[in-house]
Structures are given as C-alpha cells and as structure tokens.
Design an enzyme around this catalytic site. Structure first.
Site, PDB file in Angstrom:
ATOM      1  N   ILE A  16      -3.076   5.385   3.966  1.00  0.00           N
ATOM      2  CA  ILE A  16      -3.693   4.053   3.916  1.00  0.00           C
ATOM      3  C   ILE A  16      -3.926   3.477   5.315  1.00  0.00           C
ATOM      4  O   ILE A  16      -4.820   2.658   5.506  1.00  0.00           O
ATOM      5  CB  ILE A  16      -2.841   3.093   3.038  1.00  0.00           C
ATOM      6  CG1 ILE A  16      -3.657   1.886   2.596  1.00  0.00           C
ATOM      7  CG2 ILE A  16      -1.563   2.650   3.755  1.00  0.00           C
ATOM      8  CD1 ILE A  16      -3.014   1.058   1.490  1.00  0.00           C
ATOM      9  N   VAL A  38       5.575   3.730   3.215  1.00  0.00           N
ATOM     10  CA  VAL A  38       4.283   3.220   3.676  1.00  0.00           C
ATOM     11  C   VAL A  38       4.484   2.072   4.681  1.00  0.00           C
ATOM     12  O   VAL A  38       3.689   1.908   5.616  1.00  0.00           O
ATOM     13  CB  VAL A  38       3.397   2.826   2.463  1.00  0.00           C
ATOM     14  CG1 VAL A  38       3.892   1.597   1.750  1.00  0.00           C
ATOM     15  CG2 VAL A  38       1.954   2.664   2.884  1.00  0.00           C
ATOM     16  N   ASP A  39       5.564   1.324   4.526  1.00  0.00           N
ATOM     17  CA  ASP A  39       5.886   0.239   5.459  1.00  0.00           C
ATOM     18  C   ASP A  39       6.065   0.801   6.882  1.00  0.00           C
ATOM     19  O   ASP A  39       5.476   0.294   7.854  1.00  0.00           O
ATOM     20  CB  ASP A  39       7.189  -0.423   4.960  1.00  0.00           C
ATOM     21  CG  ASP A  39       7.509  -1.743   5.626  1.00  0.00           C
ATOM     22  OD1 ASP A  39       6.659  -2.259   6.367  1.00  0.00           O
ATOM     23  OD2 ASP A  39       8.623  -2.266   5.380  1.00  0.00           O
ATOM     24  N   THR A 128       6.598   2.260  -6.234  1.00  0.00           N
ATOM     25  CA  THR A 128       6.788   3.563  -6.905  1.00  0.00           C
ATOM     26  C   THR A 128       7.496   4.596  -6.035  1.00  0.00           C
ATOM     27  O   THR A 128       7.682   5.734  -6.449  1.00  0.00           O
ATOM     28  CB  THR A 128       5.449   4.165  -7.379  1.00  0.00           C
ATOM     29  OG1 THR A 128       4.664   4.500  -6.229  1.00  0.00           O
ATOM     30  CG2 THR A 128       4.680   3.206  -8.267  1.00  0.00           C
ATOM     31  N   TYR A 131      11.632   2.074  -4.301  1.00  0.00           N
ATOM     32  CA  TYR A 131      12.006   1.042  -5.267  1.00  0.00           C
ATOM     33  C   TYR A 131      12.023   1.530  -6.719  1.00  0.00           C
ATOM     34  O   TYR A 131      12.382   0.787  -7.630  1.00  0.00           O
ATOM     35  CB  TYR A 131      11.107  -0.199  -5.112  1.00  0.00           C
ATOM     36  CG  TYR A 131      11.499  -1.087  -3.931  1.00  0.00           C
ATOM     37  CD1 TYR A 131      12.559  -0.765  -3.092  1.00  0.00           C
ATOM     38  CD2 TYR A 131      10.805  -2.254  -3.659  1.00  0.00           C
ATOM     39  CE1 TYR A 131      12.915  -1.581  -2.010  1.00  0.00           C
ATOM     40  CE2 TYR A 131      11.159  -3.084  -2.582  1.00  0.00           C
ATOM     41  CZ  TYR A 131      12.211  -2.737  -1.758  1.00  0.00           C
ATOM     42  OH  TYR A 131      12.567  -3.548  -0.707  1.00  0.00           O
TER      43      TYR A 131
END
Ligand code: AR6
Length: 181
Positions: A16, A38-39, A128, A131
C-alpha cells in the site's frame, strides 16, 4: 485488478505504501507511534516526519490515544500518497462490538477523506493481521460498508491486500454475496 460496484471499488494486491492515491489508510494502534505490519511499513516509507506529526496529533487532539474506530489525518510526507488516515481496528478477541467498530474505521476514513477533497483512497485489510479478525468475517463487513457508502461518495476506493491469496479470498466472499459476476 478486479473492479466492483460499477468500477468504484478496485481490489488489488501489493504494498500500500507504493500507491499513488490521494490518501492511504493506516491500520495503527492507540498510541499512533507506529508498530509492525502495515503500520511499520507506512512509517518506514513516509519517513520520520510522520512520527513527529503523529506525536503532535496525540498532544493536540488525542491525549489518551486514538480510540477504536476513530480516524486521524496526517500528511503523507515521503509517500506518493498526499495524506495518511490513521485508524485503529478492533482486537478481535477482546472487543464486544467488533463488526460495528471495524465498519466505523472504513466509514469514518471515507467520510474524512471526502471532507478533505480526496478522490481516491486505499485501505489495507484492517484488523486482519496482528489484531486477529478472521479474514472472511472482516471481508463481509467491508463489503457491506462499501455497498452503503459508495453511492453517496464521488471517490474511488482501492482495497490493497498484501498477498494475492488474500485478494482472491476477498473476491470469493464478494462472489458469494452476489457482488461479483
Ligand atoms: N501493504 C498492504 N498491506 C499490508 C502491508 C503493506 N505494506 N503490510 C502488511 N499488510 P496488521 P492489524 C497487511 O497486523 O491487524 C501493528 O503493529 C497484513 O498482511 O498490519 O490492524 C499496529 O501498530 C494484514 O492483512 O494490522 C497495531 O498494533 C493487514 O495488512 C497492529 O499491528 C493488517 O495487518 C494492528 O493490527
């Protein structure tokens, strides 16, 4: 790439942080100070100014941290995307009202993006990963938010799955729900 909802929703797989869209959404945590998944990827790609901007947001707007389902906007700094909208998905095992909170992440992010004049937004598969939200259950929530929200927005939404198999699994859920031919 696959299109749904009259071309307004795109389903892709990839990173992303590479997308040239107006805004990408970050699956963050309450602290807004970065993390894994992704963070971590978004913070690495955006550069250190992102963390500084998040620190300022904490001080000014969210002294107790960003609650589940809420959204906060920063610039994208070194990302191709102009903005990042940070949101916190529910931790599946610990949250009662999880489908409602997961839907809020998507809905609030699209509303804020529209308010900022964005015409394109990209989401990762919030909650997903670490978490623990079961993928297909999350996909059902996302599809129902898109069905409700897209007609009122002039915005292209990209769902960016990290793996090809996640992208395929999402499309399979869409097919089962009659959203895909
Ligand atoms: N591009 C697109 N998707 C990605 C990328 C990427 N570069 N990297 C990972 N994913 P997760 P969560 C996918 O765990 O479950 C962090 O530590 C990944 O494969 O990143 O909401 C935060 O700081 C998965 O499908 O987010 C929080 O503490 C999806 O992104 C916590 O994790 C989400 O996985 C949030 O957990």
């Amino acid at each position: 790439m696959q299109h749904l909802f009259d071309q307004q929703l795109k389903v892709i797989h990839g990173d992303i942080t590479r997308l040239e869209v107006d805004v990408i959404v970050n699956a963050a945590n309450h602290s807004l100070m970065g993390g894994g998944g992704v963070d971590g990827a978004i913070h690495r790609a955006a550069g250190p100014k992102l963390k500084q901007a998040c620190r300022e947001l904490r001080e000014t707007d969210w002294p107790d941290g960003l609650p589940d389902g809420e959204v906060a906007l920063t610039e994208g700094f070194e990302l191709p995307a102009r903005y990042v909208i940070h949101t916190v998905g529910p931790v599946y095992a610990k949250t009662k009202d999880k489908s409602h909170l997961l839907a809020s992440c998507y809905r609030n992010a699209m509303t804020l993006a529209a308010h900022k004049g964005c015409e394109s937004i990209a989401f990762p598969a919030i909650s997903t990963g670490v978490y623990g939200y079961p993928f297909e259950e999350a996909a059902e929530v996302v599809l129902s938010v898109m069905r409700d929200e897209l007609p009122r927005l002039e915005m292209t939404v990209t769902l960016c799955f990290f793996s090809e198999s996640d992208g395929r699994a999402f499309l399979e859920v869409a097919r089962r729900k009659g959203e895909l031919d």
